[in-house]
Design an enzyme around this catalytic site. Sequence first.
Site, PDB file in Angstrom:
ATOM      1  N   ASN A  27       0.802  -1.218   0.000  1.00 45.88           N
ATOM      2  CA  ASN A  27       0.000   0.000   0.000  1.00 45.88           C
ATOM      3  C   ASN A  27       0.839   1.274   0.000  1.00 45.88           C
ATOM      4  O   ASN A  27       0.288   2.379  -0.057  1.00 45.88           O
ATOM      5  CB  ASN A  27      -0.976  -0.007   1.181  1.00 45.88           C
ATOM      6  CG  ASN A  27      -2.070  -1.044   0.998  1.00 45.88           C
ATOM      7  OD1 ASN A  27      -2.370  -1.449  -0.128  1.00 45.88           O
ATOM      8  ND2 ASN A  27      -2.668  -1.484   2.090  1.00 45.88           N
ATOM      9  N   CYS A  65     -11.636  -5.614  -5.400  1.00 47.36           N
ATOM     10  CA  CYS A  65     -11.991  -6.022  -4.048  1.00 47.36           C
ATOM     11  C   CYS A  65     -13.429  -6.477  -3.977  1.00 47.36           C
ATOM     12  O   CYS A  65     -14.295  -5.894  -4.616  1.00 47.36           O
ATOM     13  CB  CYS A  65     -11.775  -4.883  -3.051  1.00 47.36           C
ATOM     14  SG  CYS A  65     -10.144  -4.927  -2.305  1.00 47.36           S
ATOM     15  N   ARG A  87     -16.293   0.839  -2.263  1.00 41.62           N
ATOM     16  CA  ARG A  87     -15.285   1.824  -1.872  1.00 41.62           C
ATOM     17  C   ARG A  87     -15.354   2.916  -2.932  1.00 41.62           C
ATOM     18  O   ARG A  87     -14.592   2.912  -3.886  1.00 41.62           O
ATOM     19  CB  ARG A  87     -13.898   1.178  -1.830  1.00 41.62           C
ATOM     20  CG  ARG A  87     -13.800  -0.064  -0.968  1.00 41.62           C
ATOM     21  CD  ARG A  87     -12.404  -0.194  -0.425  1.00 41.62           C
ATOM     22  NE  ARG A  87     -11.879  -1.541  -0.595  1.00 41.62           N
ATOM     23  CZ  ARG A  87     -10.673  -1.913  -0.213  1.00 41.62           C
ATOM     24  NH1 ARG A  87      -9.861  -1.061   0.349  1.00 41.62           N
ATOM     25  NH2 ARG A  87     -10.250  -3.136  -0.400  1.00 41.62           N
ATOM     26  N   PRO A  88     -16.294   3.835  -2.792  1.00 43.28           N
ATOM     27  CA  PRO A  88     -16.564   4.769  -3.881  1.00 43.28           C
ATOM     28  C   PRO A  88     -15.412   5.726  -4.150  1.00 43.28           C
ATOM     29  O   PRO A  88     -14.653   6.078  -3.254  1.00 43.28           O
ATOM     30  CB  PRO A  88     -17.804   5.532  -3.395  1.00 43.28           C
ATOM     31  CG  PRO A  88     -17.779   5.398  -1.910  1.00 43.28           C
ATOM     32  CD  PRO A  88     -17.153   4.073  -1.618  1.00 43.28           C
ATOM     33  N   ASP A  95     -16.000   8.705  -5.367  1.00 42.96           N
ATOM     34  CA  ASP A  95     -16.593  10.041  -5.484  1.00 42.96           C
ATOM     35  C   ASP A  95     -15.774  11.099  -4.760  1.00 42.96           C
ATOM     36  O   ASP A  95     -15.731  12.260  -5.184  1.00 42.96           O
ATOM     37  CB  ASP A  95     -18.039  10.049  -4.977  1.00 42.96           C
ATOM     38  CG  ASP A  95     -18.143   9.727  -3.494  1.00 42.96           C
ATOM     39  OD1 ASP A  95     -17.466   8.784  -3.053  1.00 42.96           O
ATOM     40  OD2 ASP A  95     -18.898  10.411  -2.787  1.00 42.96           O
ATOM     41  N   GLN A  96     -15.092  10.725  -3.653  1.00 41.24           N
ATOM     42  CA  GLN A  96     -14.280  11.702  -2.931  1.00 41.24           C
ATOM     43  C   GLN A  96     -13.093  12.159  -3.779  1.00 41.24           C
ATOM     44  O   GLN A  96     -12.721  13.338  -3.758  1.00 41.24           O
ATOM     45  CB  GLN A  96     -13.785  11.105  -1.605  1.00 41.24           C
ATOM     46  CG  GLN A  96     -14.890  10.691  -0.653  1.00 41.24           C
ATOM     47  CD  GLN A  96     -15.785  11.846  -0.249  1.00 41.24           C
ATOM     48  OE1 GLN A  96     -15.308  12.864   0.255  1.00 41.24           O
ATOM     49  NE2 GLN A  96     -17.082  11.713  -0.484  1.00 41.24           N
ATOM     50  N   ASP A 124      -7.473  -4.186   7.820  1.00 40.53           N
ATOM     51  CA  ASP A 124      -6.691  -5.181   7.081  1.00 40.53           C
ATOM     52  C   ASP A 124      -6.087  -6.261   7.984  1.00 40.53           C
ATOM     53  O   ASP A 124      -5.484  -7.211   7.489  1.00 40.53           O
ATOM     54  CB  ASP A 124      -5.569  -4.500   6.283  1.00 40.53           C
ATOM     55  CG  ASP A 124      -6.066  -3.921   4.969  1.00 40.53           C
ATOM     56  OD1 ASP A 124      -7.230  -4.160   4.610  1.00 40.53           O
ATOM     57  OD2 ASP A 124      -5.275  -3.235   4.295  1.00 40.53           O
ATOM     58  N   ILE A 159     -15.198  -0.229   9.100  1.00 40.84           N
ATOM     59  CA  ILE A 159     -14.649   0.408   7.903  1.00 40.84           C
ATOM     60  C   ILE A 159     -15.360  -0.059   6.637  1.00 40.84           C
ATOM     61  O   ILE A 159     -15.819   0.753   5.828  1.00 40.84           O
ATOM     62  CB  ILE A 159     -13.131   0.144   7.785  1.00 40.84           C
ATOM     63  CG1 ILE A 159     -12.405   0.570   9.071  1.00 40.84           C
ATOM     64  CG2 ILE A 159     -12.553   0.889   6.581  1.00 40.84           C
ATOM     65  CD1 ILE A 159     -12.485   2.041   9.396  1.00 40.84           C
TER      66      ILE A 159
END
Length: 424
Positions: free
Chosen positions: A23, A119, A124-125, A127-128, A311, A333
């Site tokens: 990550n 995933c 997990r959009p 849009d942000q 995770d 989450i």
Amino acid sequence: MDKLLIKGGRSLAGTVDISGAKNAALPELCAALLTADTVTLENVPRLQDVATMLKLIRNMGVEAERGTHAPGTVTLHAGALSSPEAPYELVKTMRASVLALGPLLARFGEATVSLPGGCAIGSRPVDQHIKGLQAMGAEIVVEHGYMIAKLPAGQKRLKGVSITTDMVTVTGTENFLMAASLAEGETILENAAQEPEIGDLADMLIKMGAKIEGHGTRRIRIQGVERLHGCTHQVVADRIETGTFLCAVAAAGGDVVLRHGRADHLDAVIDKLREAGATITAGEGFIRIQAQGRMKAQSFRTTEYPGFPTDMQAQFMALNAIAQGSSTVTETIFENRFMHVNEMVRLGAKIQIEGKAAVMEGVEKLSGATVMATDLRASASLVIAGLVAEGETLVDRIYHLDRGYDQMEAKLRGIGADIERVRA
């Protein structure tokens, strides 16, 4: 399709080298798009997601080479791009493709990025990401499964602004960090994610000439510069791989040193492991765990960093499955992040799902069976369960595991596990 065959019941002893963080490596590969100079990344893990990202940026025209004698080293040169596009065929298996959006927009003024896949653990959009980049002046439309972004006619750079996201978003924070580094003026990120991988990306960008303050806090300030230069950067150690091996040793018993592990990046997990009964010592560049007998079950709740990481939820549940006592694990989450539970139950675990919580009663033993991995961290939890189960456990669909763990079975074999990859 490859599978893992595990014969349980062995304790673990020896040393494991922790790889670079997936990550951190993925956004840092994208950060190479921000400069025409050469970027060298060291300690890059050998993972399927990394291979996919390398294929993606090569498809854009980036020269990317892994060292023949040092396979952890990747040299990147994005002098010119043939196509600022991340096509669906390349990104359908990996959500991190969205990280190309900010760098492409910032340096080349345009980007076409497929809506990501990769995933199965809930929505997990993006849009942000879109809202933040639009606030910086980008024109973005979503059509035919693609985010198509460009700067308005006559505008040469993104504009610095204040961005407050509706929720904490790791990849969103990373995208804005990279985009803002080349923007005109100052960008302030409010409600920023604090993960160590974001701090590592910021450190790399600073080496490239970016002006960034406050990374590791909820408020990050970036003063945009006109150009960034090349750098050499070592990818930070993978805290989730570290935590996975800690849980494996706590479950199976043993005495293992994790080289390159960073205890300061895993406080919430290490605290719970100590409460469970493990002895953990740490110093510069290592963590040692000693575990004997059954651990005590621990309840926990996943939250954003520095809280307990989502995770690590599945891996710790594998430990709780054979620990003494009952526990409640609450996932805050992501939705659909208990898909490993049905497979653990096949091994003999006692788990009930109640909304966002899993209520567990530890059992004295698990029994081997054939189980199926459903996502990356679920696959790791099934491997841990297999290490302690009586008899043979066969873990199917381990391509999920290969997305995020660098030679996991070889590392486990090196500390005494009876585990082998079965080629289909």
